[in-house]
Write a protein that holds these residues in place. Structure first.
Motif, PDB file in Angstrom:
ATOM      1  N   LEU A 109      -7.634   3.959  -9.635  1.00  0.00           N
ATOM      2  CA  LEU A 109      -7.199   5.019  -8.729  1.00  0.00           C
ATOM      3  C   LEU A 109      -6.741   6.245  -9.507  1.00  0.00           C
ATOM      4  CD1 LEU A 109      -4.995   2.865  -6.321  1.00  0.00           C
ATOM      5  CD2 LEU A 109      -7.384   3.548  -5.968  1.00  0.00           C
ATOM      6  N   LYS A 110      -6.883   7.403  -8.896  1.00  0.00           N
ATOM      7  CA  LYS A 110      -6.436   8.648  -9.516  1.00  0.00           C
ATOM      8  C   LYS A 110      -4.913   8.685  -9.541  1.00  0.00           C
ATOM      9  CE  LYS A 110      -7.421  13.593  -9.542  1.00  0.00           C
ATOM     10  NZ  LYS A 110      -8.180  14.692  -8.878  1.00  0.00           N
ATOM     11  N   TRP A 111      -4.348   8.850 -10.730  1.00  0.00           N
ATOM     12  CA  TRP A 111      -2.900   8.876 -10.944  1.00  0.00           C
ATOM     13  C   TRP A 111      -2.392  10.255 -10.555  1.00  0.00           C
ATOM     14  CZ3 TRP A 111      -0.838   6.434 -16.110  1.00  0.00           C
ATOM     15  CH2 TRP A 111       0.535   6.180 -16.003  1.00  0.00           C
ATOM     16  N   LEU A 112      -1.502  10.317  -9.552  1.00  0.00           N
ATOM     17  CA  LEU A 112      -1.113  11.608  -8.979  1.00  0.00           C
ATOM     18  C   LEU A 112      -0.222  12.437  -9.887  1.00  0.00           C
ATOM     19  CD1 LEU A 112      -0.431  10.634  -5.245  1.00  0.00           C
ATOM     20  CD2 LEU A 112      -2.305  12.030  -6.142  1.00  0.00           C
ATOM     21  N   ALA A 113       0.828  11.839 -10.415  1.00  0.00           N
ATOM     22  CA  ALA A 113       1.815  12.618 -11.180  1.00  0.00           C
ATOM     23  C   ALA A 113       2.119  11.921 -12.491  1.00  0.00           C
ATOM     24  CB  ALA A 113       3.083  12.812 -10.363  1.00  0.00           C
ATOM     25  N   LYS A 114       1.082  11.683 -13.253  1.00  0.00           N
ATOM     26  CA  LYS A 114       1.242  10.968 -14.511  1.00  0.00           C
ATOM     27  C   LYS A 114       2.270  11.658 -15.396  1.00  0.00           C
ATOM     28  CE  LYS A 114      -1.361   9.250 -18.490  1.00  0.00           C
ATOM     29  NZ  LYS A 114      -2.683   9.153 -19.143  1.00  0.00           N
ATOM     30  N   LEU A 174       0.826  -1.212   0.000  1.00  0.00           N
ATOM     31  CA  LEU A 174       0.000   0.000   0.000  1.00  0.00           C
ATOM     32  C   LEU A 174       0.857   1.257   0.000  1.00  0.00           C
ATOM     33  CD1 LEU A 174      -2.970   0.915   0.094  1.00  0.00           C
ATOM     34  CD2 LEU A 174      -2.773   0.967   2.590  1.00  0.00           C
ATOM     35  N   GLU A 175       1.986   1.213   0.691  1.00  0.00           N
ATOM     36  CA  GLU A 175       2.875   2.373   0.737  1.00  0.00           C
ATOM     37  C   GLU A 175       3.335   2.765  -0.668  1.00  0.00           C
ATOM     38  OE1 GLU A 175       7.167   3.715   2.748  1.00  0.00           O
ATOM     39  OE2 GLU A 175       6.330   1.722   3.124  1.00  0.00           O
ATOM     40  N   CYS A 198      -0.466   7.037  -6.479  1.00  0.00           N
ATOM     41  CA  CYS A 198      -1.900   7.245  -6.660  1.00  0.00           C
ATOM     42  C   CYS A 198      -2.543   7.843  -5.413  1.00  0.00           C
ATOM     43  CB  CYS A 198      -2.602   5.916  -6.966  1.00  0.00           C
ATOM     44  SG  CYS A 198      -2.028   5.101  -8.464  1.00  0.00           S
ATOM     45  N   GLN A 199      -3.622   8.552  -5.632  1.00  0.00           N
ATOM     46  CA  GLN A 199      -4.453   9.006  -4.527  1.00  0.00           C
ATOM     47  C   GLN A 199      -5.308   7.837  -4.063  1.00  0.00           C
ATOM     48  OE1 GLN A 199      -6.651  12.854  -4.852  1.00  0.00           O
ATOM     49  NE2 GLN A 199      -8.462  11.596  -4.530  1.00  0.00           N
ATOM     50  N   VAL A 200      -5.301   7.571  -2.756  1.00  0.00           N
ATOM     51  CA  VAL A 200      -6.024   6.423  -2.220  1.00  0.00           C
ATOM     52  C   VAL A 200      -6.914   6.882  -1.073  1.00  0.00           C
ATOM     53  CG1 VAL A 200      -5.833   4.116  -1.215  1.00  0.00           C
ATOM     54  CG2 VAL A 200      -4.077   4.928  -2.802  1.00  0.00           C
ATOM     55  N   THR A 201      -8.225   6.768  -1.257  1.00  0.00           N
ATOM     56  CA  THR A 201      -9.172   7.102  -0.197  1.00  0.00           C
ATOM     57  C   THR A 201      -9.291   5.923   0.761  1.00  0.00           C
ATOM     58  OG1 THR A 201     -11.095   6.203  -1.355  1.00  0.00           O
ATOM     59  CG2 THR A 201     -10.469   8.488  -1.861  1.00  0.00           C
ATOM     60  N   LYS A 247      -6.689   9.250 -16.817  1.00  0.00           N
ATOM     61  CA  LYS A 247      -6.079   9.837 -15.628  1.00  0.00           C
ATOM     62  C   LYS A 247      -6.188   8.921 -14.416  1.00  0.00           C
ATOM     63  CE  LYS A 247      -7.020  14.495 -17.336  1.00  0.00           C
ATOM     64  NZ  LYS A 247      -7.632  14.033 -18.596  1.00  0.00           N
ATOM     65  N   ARG A 248      -6.744   7.743 -14.634  1.00  0.00           N
ATOM     66  CA  ARG A 248      -6.816   6.757 -13.556  1.00  0.00           C
ATOM     67  C   ARG A 248      -6.019   5.525 -13.953  1.00  0.00           C
ATOM     68  NH1 ARG A 248     -10.583   7.464  -9.408  1.00  0.00           N
ATOM     69  NH2 ARG A 248     -11.616   9.479  -9.611  1.00  0.00           N
TER      70      ARG A 248
END
Length: 788
Positions: free
Chosen positions: A306-311, A279-280, A286-289, A325-326
């Motif tokens: 998951l939302k890709w943070l810095a694609k 998970l780390e 990715c942004q993980v809720t 973007k995911r």
């Protein structure tokens, strides 16, 4: 004093209670409460007899429900008092085989934390053993041959346990007490590395690599995986045999490897899923809720979008998902997966070993013959996979949404309270096929199969139906199928079961009914069914439908205007044809439309020929499809004139909107008019306006946002109109278009603000993967209401 009276109780437990450590749990619980008697598996579930005081038995029964093993699911517990027998101890009896199987089969489950700890412990005898498992984890559905779930009835029956494993198996204090797939390096399956032709390789001694990483010498049984890991760091592509089939694996940070994989697999654009070790690592990319974290770590271990943070800036090649973007991400779920990662390999492409639309390949010879041209190496093992089971796919909106229901979920049933006594087989659709079978109040939805257009898919489809019928020991009495006469699933129903009662179910009615079934709804609702293709009762192609529906019947309240598909089915893969056809209907005389980006890669002479076909009504079937409207707008905007996978044009249009809608007062024009039979929604004014804006240079992002707002408005105003006329307050959404997150969330929000109760499937896919459940629900209620 009554609680001290001695008694004997027979207990029947049904549900997911085999293959999940339930008998050892009962054994230890009985010992804890000082009860005598026995426990056994049989074809109905688990049968128990306990003897002790009334008070002891009462606490024992309470603890069965409150302390149930993590993978078990109890549906019912039935008890009856029987005469005392004065047993001397509590034992696990040999399995009883009854005539009819009624127990549930557990899905395959991810490695548990205890087994993972042992896997990574150099002092443990199972250090880096790829088949480590216990009663709380490991293979189930993909290795079982018959019920009840005991080792002889699984593919592990070929491996005789060594004395140490047998000792664990019979030790009631051990975590592997009656763990059917129990094995170790001495007695269990093994992995081996081959070249792309399936020739086994002698793995080189990597002691130097091991010491460089600060590890001890690798155990011999782990060397094939360690060797493959080295090859992956060199940019190689591998076919890895897993739980339910083969995966294609390469380094996700190596652009050349990913490009080579795409080229060899003939998958130029469709996104590729990745696996990360923990998970780390996922949170680095990715942004993980919290809800997404729970899904990632669940025993089902689905792929989670998951939302890709810095694609583009994080080292992962954008070749994985060029516009999206995911990112589809999963955590390792087998011991072997964990063995493929190290400090140099933090993100792996792990995509299904198949070709477009086909089921995942799971048999060794087929993998070598068909995937040998894709991979450089294979990592194989000698434990047989009985049936394929691809990875499940989910995302989280307001709550988890199922996009593909397979590994980790199949074959667990859904309980439908209103089901009748007759067993029903639902044959599903043509794309994203699943089928379903009922047994009493349970619906067993199959794992994801894929598209039935290839011979291999169709043969597997037929075999899996036969297998599930055999496993559940039920004979279908009613056969439900799609109305489309060309679907292979329909032809199968009509040919294979021509002597049975057969009920055809309209495609979009099935979409709405699947959601009704999930929530056990039986009333009339406003059904909004938006998808790409469905055979209508008038013989035309439907797909933009507003229905007044109940489980047993429906009426068409409104639909998108029929518009042509120039060239027929070919237009689905070449959306420029649809855009051109819609433009022709919207603005016949406007010559400037030929300057639109729609035409940038089109041979205009080809369009002239299609125009002649349109005029003559040849090879230009009419469609009311919402999916095709998305395709048309995407093409007119120059987003996609051709596609390489289903829904690509619509997906890209959604991505360009960047999760934003235009204000309601900026929606495009459209009309809703009564035609004498139902209402017709005409999108051509919108098509004309979009073409003008693109010609005048408006940003495609803004057009995409206004278009999505307009579709929300069309659905919303249609629901308002239906409520005024039919006095209904419940809206049900169905069809593959509602995989569009922006559209789905915005429409739900707007309808709820207007006072509607809104339902969208969550446990089953909103796309064609959920059709079979809807077919079951419709056929069941029609049979009860009309006896047809």
């Amino acid at each position: 004093m009554c609680s001290l009276v001695e008694s004997r109780t027979k207990i029947r437990v049904q549900g997911v209670v085999q293959g999940v450590g339930f008998r050892p749990f009962i054994f230890n619980l009985a010992k804890e409460h000082q009860l005598k008697g026995w426990v056994t598996n049989d074809s109905l579930g688990v049968l128990i007899e306990v003897e002790g005081t009334v008070g002891q038995i009462a606490v024992f029964l309470r603890d069965i429900s409150s302390r149930v093993p993590p993978l078990a699911q109890i549906d019912t517990i039935k008890t009856m008092t029987i005469p005392l027998r004065r047993d001397n101890d509590f034992v696990i009896k040999n399995t009883d085989r009854l005539k009819k199987a009624q127990t549930l089969i557990s899905p395959d489950m991810a490695i548990c934390s205890d087994c993972l700890r042992e896997l990574l412990d150099p002092e443990n005898t199972r250090y880096l053993y790829p088949f480590i498992n216990c009663t709380n984890c490991g293979p189930r559905f993909t290795i079982i041959k018959a019920i009840p779930y005991d080792r002889p009835f699984t593919t592990m029956g070929e491996f005789n346990m060594c004395s140490e494993c047998q000792k664990e198996y019979v030790d009631q204090g051990d975590r592997r007490f009656h763990a059917q797939p129990n094995a170790c390096p001495v007695c269990g399956p093994r992995i081996y590395l081959t070249d792309h032709r399936g020739q086994e390789l002698i793995c080189s001694d990597l002691t130097e690599v091991a010491s460089r990483e600060g590890n001890p010498v690798w155990p011999e049984w782990a060397m094939p995986a360690v060797s493959l890991r080295e090859l992956l760091t060199q940019g190689k592509i591998a076919g890895v045999k897993g739980l339910g089939g083969y995966h294609l694996v390469c380094d996700a940070r190596n652009q050349e490897s990913v490009q080579a994989l795409r080229k060899r697999k003939h998958r130029p654009n469709k996104p590729l899923a990745v696996m990360m070790p923990d998970l780390e690592t996922v949170k680095q990319y990715c942004q993980v809720t919290p809800a997404e974290e729970r899904l990632l770590l669940s025993p089902s271990r689905p792929i989670v979008l998951l939302k890709w943070l810095a694609k583009g800036d994080d080292g992962i090649t954008t070749e994985l998902a060029r516009l999206e973007k995911r990112l589809g991400v999963m955590l390792p779920y087998t011991p072997l997966h964990y063995m493929l990662f190290d400090s140099r390999l933090k993100v792996l492409v792990v995509t299904s070993g198949n070709f477009s639309g086909e089921p995942i390949i799971y048999q060794d010879q087929e993998a070598i013959s068909r995937l040998g041209g894709v991979v450089d190496y294979f990592l194989l093992h000698n434990r047989q996979i009985i049936r394929p089971c691809d990875d499940s796919v989910q995302r989280v909106d307001k709550e988890p949404i199922m996009l593909r229901r397979s590994r980790g979920y199949a074959p667990l049933p859904l309980k439908i309270a209103s089901l009748g006594e007759q067993n029903i087989l639902a044959c599903g659709g043509e794309l994203k096929n699943t089928f379903a079978l009922t047994r009493k109040d349970q619906v067993f939805l199959s794992q994801h199969i894929g598209d039935l257009k290839t011979r291999s898919s169709y043969h597997l489809y037929q075999r899996l139906i036969d297998e599930l019928i055999a496993l559940l020991e039920v004979e279908p009495e009613i056969i439900a199928y799609d109305l489309h006469p060309g679907y292979l699933s329909t032809k199968y129903a009509q040919k294979r079961y021509r002597e049975k009662k057969r009920i055809g179910v309209q495609h979009h009615h099935a979409h709405i009914a699947s959601c009704l079934a999930e929530y056990n709804l039986t009333q009339n609702v406003i059904g909004i069914a938006f998808d790409g293709t469905g055979y209508g009762t008038d013989g035309k192609i439907w797909g933009g439908e507003i229905l007044i529906a109940s489980p047993e019947k429906f009426q068409r309240f409104a639909h998108l205007k029929y518009l042509p598909l120039p060239g027929g089915e070919k237009a689905i893969m070449e959306p420029w044809r649809i855009g051109a056809g819609y433009l022709e209907k919207a603005m016949v005389e406007e010559k400037w439309t030929y300057d639109l980006p729609l035409w940038q890669d089109v041979d205009i002479s080809q369009w002239y020929r299609l125009q002649e076909l349109l005029k003559q009504g040849i090879q230009s079937p009419e469609s009311s499809s919402m999916g095709r409207l998305f395709d048309a707008v995407s093409a007119i905007c120059g987003v996609r004139g051709e596609v390489t996978f289903e829904g690509q044009a619509a997906i890209y249009l959604e991505e360009l909107a960047e999760e934003e809608l235009a204000p309601v007062d900026q929606v495009y024009s459209y009309t809703i008019c009564f035609t004498g039979l139902c209402y017709e929604i005409d999108p051509l004014p919108m098509i004309a306006r979009i073409a003008q804006e693109i010609y005048q240079g408006r940003k495609v992002k803004e057009v995409a946002q206004c278009f999505h707002s307009t579709i929300v408005d069309i659905a919303y105003r249609s629901a308002i109109l239906a409520r005024e006329i039919h006095h209904l307050e419940t809206v049900v959404l169905g069809g593959g278009v509602f995989q569009n997150r922006l559209l789905s969330l915005a429409l739900q929000r707007r309808l709820e603000l207007a006072g509607f109760a809104v339902y969208l499937p969550h446990l089953i896919p909103v796309n064609d993967g959920g059709l079979a459940l809807g077919q079951i629900y419709v056929a069941n209620h029609q049979e009860k209401c009309f006896g047809r």
